[in-house]
Structure formats: structure tokens, C-alpha cells
Design an enzyme around this catalytic site. Structure first.
Site, mmCIF file in Angstrom:
data_model
loop_
_atom_site.group_PDB
_atom_site.id
_atom_site.type_symbol
_atom_site.label_atom_id
_atom_site.label_comp_id
_atom_site.label_asym_id
_atom_site.label_seq_id
_atom_site.Cartn_x
_atom_site.Cartn_y
_atom_site.Cartn_z
ATOM 1 N N ARG A 1 130.622 83.404 59.411
ATOM 2 C CA ARG A 1 129.347 83.873 59.945
ATOM 3 C C ARG A 1 128.676 84.761 58.904
ATOM 4 O O ARG A 1 129.344 85.503 58.180
ATOM 5 C CB ARG A 1 129.552 84.689 61.227
ATOM 6 C CG ARG A 1 129.890 83.862 62.452
ATOM 7 C CD ARG A 1 128.686 83.038 62.940
ATOM 8 N NE ARG A 1 128.988 82.309 64.153
ATOM 9 C CZ ARG A 1 129.401 81.029 64.191
ATOM 10 N NH1 ARG A 1 129.534 80.342 63.072
ATOM 11 N NH2 ARG A 1 129.630 80.442 65.350
ATOM 12 N N HIS B 1 124.482 76.103 56.813
ATOM 13 C CA HIS B 1 125.385 76.180 57.981
ATOM 14 C C HIS B 1 125.800 74.773 58.421
ATOM 15 O O HIS B 1 125.542 74.348 59.548
ATOM 16 C CB HIS B 1 124.709 76.921 59.137
ATOM 17 C CG HIS B 1 125.688 77.425 60.161
ATOM 18 N ND1 HIS B 1 125.542 78.605 60.822
ATOM 19 C CD2 HIS B 1 126.854 76.901 60.638
ATOM 20 C CE1 HIS B 1 126.551 78.790 61.670
ATOM 21 N NE2 HIS B 1 127.369 77.749 61.563
#
Ligand code: NAP
Ligand code: GLV
Length: 306
Positions: free
Chosen positions: A221, A269
Site C-alpha cells: 500500500r 497498482h
């Protein structure tokens, strides 16, 4: 049985029809404010309103591995939060991290630049035994990445909260062993969940404890990383480079320095995507198991946050 679906930035229709086909005994619908009471919800970063209006949910199924967005919400106390448990993600993560490690180890980025400039040049082969890979997080994804990297004969280390034993992996656990783990890791791979304990863990202190010439791969993250600290360590030459798949703000603003940094390989991502069919099959299996009163894998421990 009623099942609601709600996911930001994801088309609902194929999920609703897929879940309906996998669970013909249920009534599946996209959530809208005021929806009738349901037994389960299948979600990604749902609005708080959904949870406030559905106090009797038995299961809240996250269509991803990381539940950090859900942990920010007020969830009814009896609702079980269930993460995706691999569902085709770990092999993607293994190939992504192996690619990033090998690209750096074999200096493929430098060769590409040479070729683009018409240079046919050779670099001295690096020693694999000096390319120790340290993996932060030895869960579903980290363990699979550790296994995959060993196929290329890299020395592999792992760090987790509780002690682990994985074949061929030198395992470290807890704060007491964090420093030794970092000092031995030429390449650091972050595969931790985002929790209050791990937010900002990739800061100047942590990254500064990697050996000189270290390399960072963050596939967990964005909020694990203090971006300014990474930039400072790249600029000082302490770190050789980084592969960054996740950012605090996605997509980053146009002026964000990671877009064009010569030592950063940036991806949007995408290291391990949710695969709809595998995920629907897994969630349907768990909903049926819960209906039979059986235990299901991937239930989040809310006190730990993962
Ligand atoms: P997981 O199965 O929950 O494993 C988490 C691992 O991290 C465990 O080994 C755990 O230790 C360790 N850990 C947690 N808190 C720690 C702490 N404070 N100190 C040390 N170790 C700690 O998670 P996963 O399925 O492998 O996924 C990891 C993360 O990857 C997700 O949470 C998500 O954020 C990210 N992800 C990213 C993508 C992408 O496309 N970029 C895709 C999927 C997932 P214990 O074993 O002792 O519990
Ligand atoms: C993606 O980032 C996930 O958590 O599944």
C-alpha cells in the site's frame, strides 16, 4: 438469502450476474440507498451508509486481499469481514516481484537504455549470492513470492509479526529482529497489510538500514512508504532504485516526482489484480459454507486489522 454488491471504480453488472449465476438460490442486487436488509455484502471500499443501513449482515466479503479501506469504516460487530484468499492473486504477485527483482539484478533497464542509444555494451555479471531478497510480510502473498524467488536461487529472508518456518527462507519476526532482517536485505519487498502498526514503516530509518545500493519493491500500500524519504535516499545514492506499484494518491497528481524519476519503475497498482471469476467462485463457496455453519478461511481479525 439476499446479497448486495457495492464496489467503487468497478462495473457492478458482471459481478452481480456472476454472483447470481454462482448462487442461484440467492437474490443478488447492486446496493442502492434504502436497499432491503441483506444477509451478505460483496464490496470494495463501500460507503459507510451501506453498513449503517445493513446492521444484520453476516458476511462482508472484500473483493481484494487488503482490507485497510474496510477497517476505516464502522462495521456491525457480528459481521464477519472476509478477505479474498489468493483467488489467483498470489501467482500474479510472484511473477510481478520476480520480474522486478530480475530486471534490477540483471540490469535490464540499463541494457534497454544502452540499446536505445545504439550501444552494444556489456556489464560485469552481479553475484546472485549477494542479492539477498528480504520480504516484509509472509502471509498468503509473501509466502508465495518467497517460494517463487527461490526458483531463481536468490537467498530469501522473510519478516513477519509472529515467528514462521518456511522452507528455504531465513525467517525473522517482530521488532526485535527487524534491524537484523533489514541489514541483510539487498532488495526489500513490502507485502505487509496496511495497519496502524505498519503505516509509514518504509521511512528514512528503515530504508537507511538496508545495505548501501539497496533496492525497494513496494507492492502493498502507498501509505507504507514515506515518499520524501525514498526520494532523499535515492538522491543520496544510498538506494539504487525502486519499483513502486502503489501510492498514497492513486493516480498521483501530474507533478508527482515518481512519474518520471529515473531510478523509479512505476506501475499503476496492478501487481496482483482481482480476477472476477476466481473471486466469485471463492466467495460463493464461502457463503455456502457459512450457511452450513462451517468455518471459512480468510476471516479478518479486526483487532489486528488484517
Ligand atoms: P496476509 O496474508 O494477511 O499476510 C500479512 C503478513 O504480514 C503476515 O505474515 C503478517 O504476520 C505480516 N504482518 C502484519 N503486520 C505486521 C507487523 N506489524 N510486523 C510484521 N509483520 C506483520 O496478507 P497478504 O494476502 O499476503 O497481502 C498483503 C498485502 O498486499 C495486502 O494487505 C494488500 O495491502 C497488498 N496487496 C497489494 C496488491 C497490489 O496489487 N498491489 C494486491 C493484493 C494485495 P503474521 O503472519 O505473523 O500474521
Ligand atoms: C489489492 O490491492 C488488494 O488488496 O487486493
Amino acid at each position: 438469502m439476499r446479497i448486495l454488491f457495492s464496489a467503487t471504480a468497478t462495473k457492478a453488472a458482471p459481478w452481480v450476474s456472476g454472483l447470481q449465476a454462482a448462487l442461484p438460490e440467492a437474490e443478488v442486487a447492486e446496493w442502492a440507498p434504502g436497499a432491503p436488509q441483506a444477509d451478505h455484502a460483496v464490496v470494495w471500499a463501500p460507503p459507510q451508509q451501506l453498513l449503517d443501513e445493513q446492521p444484520a449482515l453476516q458476511g462482508l466479503f472484500n473483493i481484494g486481499a487488503g482490507v485497510d479501506a474496510l477497517m476505516k469504516l464502522r462495521i456491525p460487530p457480528q459481521t464477519r469481514v472476509v478477505r479474498l484468499d489468493d483467488a489467483g492473486m498470489s501467482v500474479q504477485m510472484a511473477e510481478f516481484v520476480c520480474h522486478a527483482v530480475i530486471r534490477h539484478f540483471r540490469e535490464l533497464d540499463a541494457y534497454e537504455q544502452d540499446i536505445a542509444q545504439g550501444r552494444w555494451s556489456y556489464r560485469k555479471p552481479r553475484l546472485r549470492s549477494e542479492f539477498t531478497i528480504g520480504i516484509m510480510g509472509l502471509g498468503v502473498l509473501g509466502a508465495r513470492v518467497a517460494q517463487a524467488l527461490q526458483q531463481f536461487e536468490f537467498p530469501v529472508l522473510g519478516w513477519s509479526r509472529s515467528p514462521k518456518a518456511l522452507p528455504g527462507v531465513r525467517c525473522y519476526a517482530g521488532q526485535a529482529q527487524f534491524g537484523d532482517f533489514l541489514a541483510a536485505s539487498r532488495v526489500l519487498v513490502c507485502l505487509l497489510p496496511l495497519t496502524p502498526d505498519t503505516e509509514n514503516i518504509l521511512d528514512r530509518d528503515t530504508l537507511g538500514r538496508l545495505p548501501a545500493g539497496g533496492y525497494l519493491i513496494n507492492v502493498a500500500r502507498g501509505a507504507h512508504l514515506v515518499e520524501a524519504d525514498l526520494l532523499a535516499l535515492l538522491d543520496s545514492g544510498h538506494l539504487a532504485g525502486a519499483t513502486i506499484d502503489v501510492l498514497r494518491e492513486e493516480p498521483p497528481p501530474a507533478a508527482h516526482p515518481f512519474w518520471r524519476h529515473p531510478k523509479i519503475a512505476l506501475t499503476p497498482h496492478t501487481s496482483a489484480r482481482t480476477l472476477r471469476e476466481e473471486s466469485i467462485a471463492q466467495i460463493a463457496g464461502k457463503i455456502r459454507a457459512m450457511a452450513r455453519g462451517e468455518p471459512v478461511a480468510g476471516v479478518v481479525d479486526r483487532s489486528r486489522g488484517y
